[in-house]
Design a protein around this motif. Structure first.
Motif, PDB file in Angstrom:
ATOM      1  N   LYS A  46      34.292   0.455  15.147  1.00 16.14           N
ATOM      2  CA  LYS A  46      34.595   0.135  16.551  1.00 16.14           C
ATOM      3  C   LYS A  46      35.562  -1.035  16.639  1.00 16.14           C
ATOM      4  O   LYS A  46      36.517  -1.009  17.425  1.00 16.14           O
ATOM      5  CB  LYS A  46      33.311  -0.162  17.321  1.00 16.14           C
ATOM      6  CG  LYS A  46      33.546  -0.474  18.786  1.00 16.14           C
ATOM      7  CD  LYS A  46      32.237  -0.691  19.513  1.00 16.14           C
ATOM      8  CE  LYS A  46      32.455  -1.005  20.980  1.00 16.14           C
ATOM      9  NZ  LYS A  46      31.178  -1.187  21.688  1.00 16.14           N
TER      10      LYS A  46
ATOM     11  N   LYS B 273      39.032   5.368  26.942  1.00 16.02           N
ATOM     12  CA  LYS B 273      38.820   5.356  28.393  1.00 16.02           C
ATOM     13  C   LYS B 273      39.051   3.970  28.987  1.00 16.02           C
ATOM     14  O   LYS B 273      39.346   3.842  30.166  1.00 16.02           O
ATOM     15  CB  LYS B 273      37.414   5.845  28.733  1.00 16.02           C
ATOM     16  CG  LYS B 273      37.268   7.341  28.583  1.00 16.02           C
ATOM     17  CD  LYS B 273      35.880   7.806  28.961  1.00 16.02           C
ATOM     18  CE  LYS B 273      35.773   9.312  28.854  1.00 16.02           C
ATOM     19  NZ  LYS B 273      34.440   9.794  29.243  1.00 16.02           N
TER      20      LYS B 273
ATOM     21  N   GLN C 238      30.987  12.786  14.644  1.00 20.36           N
ATOM     22  CA  GLN C 238      30.760  12.743  16.084  1.00 20.36           C
ATOM     23  C   GLN C 238      30.588  11.320  16.598  1.00 20.36           C
ATOM     24  O   GLN C 238      31.093  10.967  17.663  1.00 20.36           O
ATOM     25  CB  GLN C 238      29.541  13.594  16.459  1.00 20.36           C
ATOM     26  CG  GLN C 238      29.335  13.749  17.957  1.00 20.36           C
ATOM     27  CD  GLN C 238      30.477  14.463  18.661  1.00 20.36           C
ATOM     28  OE1 GLN C 238      31.123  15.332  18.091  1.00 20.36           O
ATOM     29  NE2 GLN C 238      30.744  14.088  19.902  1.00 20.36           N
ATOM     30  N   GLU C 239      29.891  10.479  15.840  1.00 20.50           N
ATOM     31  CA  GLU C 239      29.680   9.082  16.253  1.00 20.50           C
ATOM     32  C   GLU C 239      31.022   8.350  16.376  1.00 20.50           C
ATOM     33  O   GLU C 239      31.261   7.638  17.352  1.00 20.50           O
ATOM     34  CB  GLU C 239      28.782   8.360  15.257  1.00 20.50           C
ATOM     35  CG  GLU C 239      28.529   6.907  15.615  1.00 20.50           C
ATOM     36  CD  GLU C 239      27.694   6.181  14.565  1.00 20.50           C
ATOM     37  OE1 GLU C 239      27.506   4.965  14.735  1.00 20.50           O
ATOM     38  OE2 GLU C 239      27.244   6.806  13.586  1.00 20.50           O
ATOM     39  N   LYS C 240      31.911   8.540  15.408  1.00 20.28           N
ATOM     40  CA  LYS C 240      33.223   7.897  15.467  1.00 20.28           C
ATOM     41  C   LYS C 240      34.051   8.457  16.620  1.00 20.28           C
ATOM     42  O   LYS C 240      34.774   7.704  17.290  1.00 20.28           O
ATOM     43  CB  LYS C 240      33.962   8.054  14.133  1.00 20.28           C
ATOM     44  CG  LYS C 240      33.349   7.206  13.029  1.00 20.28           C
ATOM     45  CD  LYS C 240      34.071   7.386  11.718  1.00 20.28           C
ATOM     46  CE  LYS C 240      33.463   6.495  10.643  1.00 20.28           C
ATOM     47  NZ  LYS C 240      34.127   6.677   9.342  1.00 20.28           N
ATOM     48  N   LEU C 241      33.945   9.747  16.877  1.00 21.54           N
ATOM     49  CA  LEU C 241      34.659  10.341  18.005  1.00 21.54           C
ATOM     50  C   LEU C 241      34.195   9.720  19.315  1.00 21.54           C
ATOM     51  O   LEU C 241      35.006   9.386  20.183  1.00 21.54           O
ATOM     52  CB  LEU C 241      34.463  11.857  18.033  1.00 21.54           C
ATOM     53  CG  LEU C 241      35.166  12.588  19.177  1.00 21.54           C
ATOM     54  CD1 LEU C 241      36.680  12.394  19.120  1.00 21.54           C
ATOM     55  CD2 LEU C 241      34.811  14.066  19.149  1.00 21.54           C
ATOM     56  N   GLU C 242      32.897   9.536  19.468  1.00 21.27           N
ATOM     57  CA  GLU C 242      32.354   8.933  20.692  1.00 21.27           C
ATOM     58  C   GLU C 242      32.839   7.497  20.859  1.00 21.27           C
ATOM     59  O   GLU C 242      33.136   7.062  21.975  1.00 21.27           O
ATOM     60  CB  GLU C 242      30.831   9.014  20.687  1.00 21.27           C
ATOM     61  CG  GLU C 242      30.327  10.434  20.870  1.00 21.27           C
ATOM     62  CD  GLU C 242      28.818  10.595  20.660  1.00 21.27           C
ATOM     63  OE1 GLU C 242      28.110   9.576  20.500  1.00 21.27           O
ATOM     64  OE2 GLU C 242      28.362  11.755  20.647  1.00 21.27           O
ATOM     65  N   ILE C 243      32.925   6.747  19.764  1.00 18.28           N
ATOM     66  CA  ILE C 243      33.466   5.375  19.824  1.00 18.28           C
ATOM     67  C   ILE C 243      34.914   5.423  20.275  1.00 18.28           C
ATOM     68  O   ILE C 243      35.325   4.669  21.163  1.00 18.28           O
ATOM     69  CB  ILE C 243      33.314   4.669  18.462  1.00 18.28           C
ATOM     70  CG1 ILE C 243      31.834   4.374  18.181  1.00 18.28           C
ATOM     71  CG2 ILE C 243      34.154   3.387  18.403  1.00 18.28           C
ATOM     72  CD1 ILE C 243      31.537   3.907  16.761  1.00 18.28           C
ATOM     73  N   TRP C 244      35.713   6.325  19.671  1.00 23.46           N
ATOM     74  CA  TRP C 244      37.111   6.443  20.062  1.00 23.46           C
ATOM     75  C   TRP C 244      37.249   6.767  21.543  1.00 23.46           C
ATOM     76  O   TRP C 244      38.013   6.136  22.269  1.00 23.46           O
ATOM     77  CB  TRP C 244      37.857   7.492  19.225  1.00 23.46           C
ATOM     78  CG  TRP C 244      39.117   7.922  19.916  1.00 23.46           C
ATOM     79  CD1 TRP C 244      39.371   9.123  20.488  1.00 23.46           C
ATOM     80  CD2 TRP C 244      40.258   7.107  20.193  1.00 23.46           C
ATOM     81  NE1 TRP C 244      40.612   9.112  21.093  1.00 23.46           N
ATOM     82  CE2 TRP C 244      41.173   7.881  20.928  1.00 23.46           C
ATOM     83  CE3 TRP C 244      40.594   5.782  19.889  1.00 23.46           C
ATOM     84  CZ2 TRP C 244      42.398   7.391  21.364  1.00 23.46           C
ATOM     85  CZ3 TRP C 244      41.827   5.293  20.328  1.00 23.46           C
ATOM     86  CH2 TRP C 244      42.703   6.099  21.052  1.00 23.46           C
ATOM     87  N   VAL C 245      36.513   7.760  22.020  1.00 25.60           N
ATOM     88  CA  VAL C 245      36.626   8.180  23.419  1.00 25.60           C
ATOM     89  C   VAL C 245      36.270   7.024  24.356  1.00 25.60           C
ATOM     90  O   VAL C 245      36.971   6.773  25.349  1.00 25.60           O
ATOM     91  CB  VAL C 245      35.742   9.421  23.695  1.00 25.60           C
ATOM     92  CG1 VAL C 245      35.640   9.704  25.180  1.00 25.60           C
ATOM     93  CG2 VAL C 245      36.305  10.635  22.951  1.00 25.60           C
ATOM     94  N   ALA C 246      35.211   6.281  24.055  1.00 26.68           N
ATOM     95  CA  ALA C 246      34.808   5.150  24.901  1.00 26.68           C
ATOM     96  C   ALA C 246      35.905   4.087  24.954  1.00 26.68           C
ATOM     97  O   ALA C 246      36.212   3.552  26.029  1.00 26.68           O
ATOM     98  CB  ALA C 246      33.504   4.550  24.381  1.00 26.68           C
TER      99      ALA C 246
END
Length: 137
Positions: A56, A103, A92-100
């Motif tokens: 992150k 945004k 998936q966890e890294k993708l969610e960090i990227w998306v957050a």
């Protein structure tokens, strides 16, 4: 008289000097729009490009470095039309960090086109994330 249509190399002083490594942080092209091609920005900080092992934090630092380059061209994230993401050991966890984090910088409806490429490693030991961009003004 300087030809303002020639590509212009811009390497912000706030970022490490890329010349010894054989690249520039960015190049602007005006014809008829100003186009900026930005080299991959990683999560390293300062002249010594210090990396943390926190994914992150690397994403946040890479976006901060990208912002520095954009500002050196009098541009913002809204000028970006294309990004490429490189993520070491993508999940998936890294993708969610990227998306957050994405945004937080792209708040409007004009979002850049994007390609995400999972990789096993990047240019330097410890690099977990890299983003390059094309911006237009």
């Amino acid at each position: 008289m300087e030809n303002n249509k020639q590509p212009q190399l811009i390497n912000p002083a706030e970022l490490f000097n890329p010349e010894p490594y054989g690249f520039s942080h960015s190049i602007s092209v005006k014809s008829p729009f100003q186009m900026c091609f930005i080299s991959g920005q990683s999560g390293g900080e300062g002249e010594n490009h210090v990396l943390t092992d926190d994914f992150k934090m690397q994403v946040q630092n890479a976006l901060k470095n990208l912002k520095i380059v954009l500002q050196s061209h009098s541009m913002t994230f809204e000028n970006i039309v294309k990004i490429t993401l490189l993520i070491v050991d993508h999940n998936q966890e890294k993708l969610e960090i990227w998306v957050a984090e994405a945004k937080k910088v792209w708040k409007g409806t004009f979002l850049p086109t994007s390609t995400l490429i999972p990789v096993s490693q990047l240019a330097l030991p410890g690099m977990l994330f890299e983003i390059d961009a094309i911006a237009v003004k």
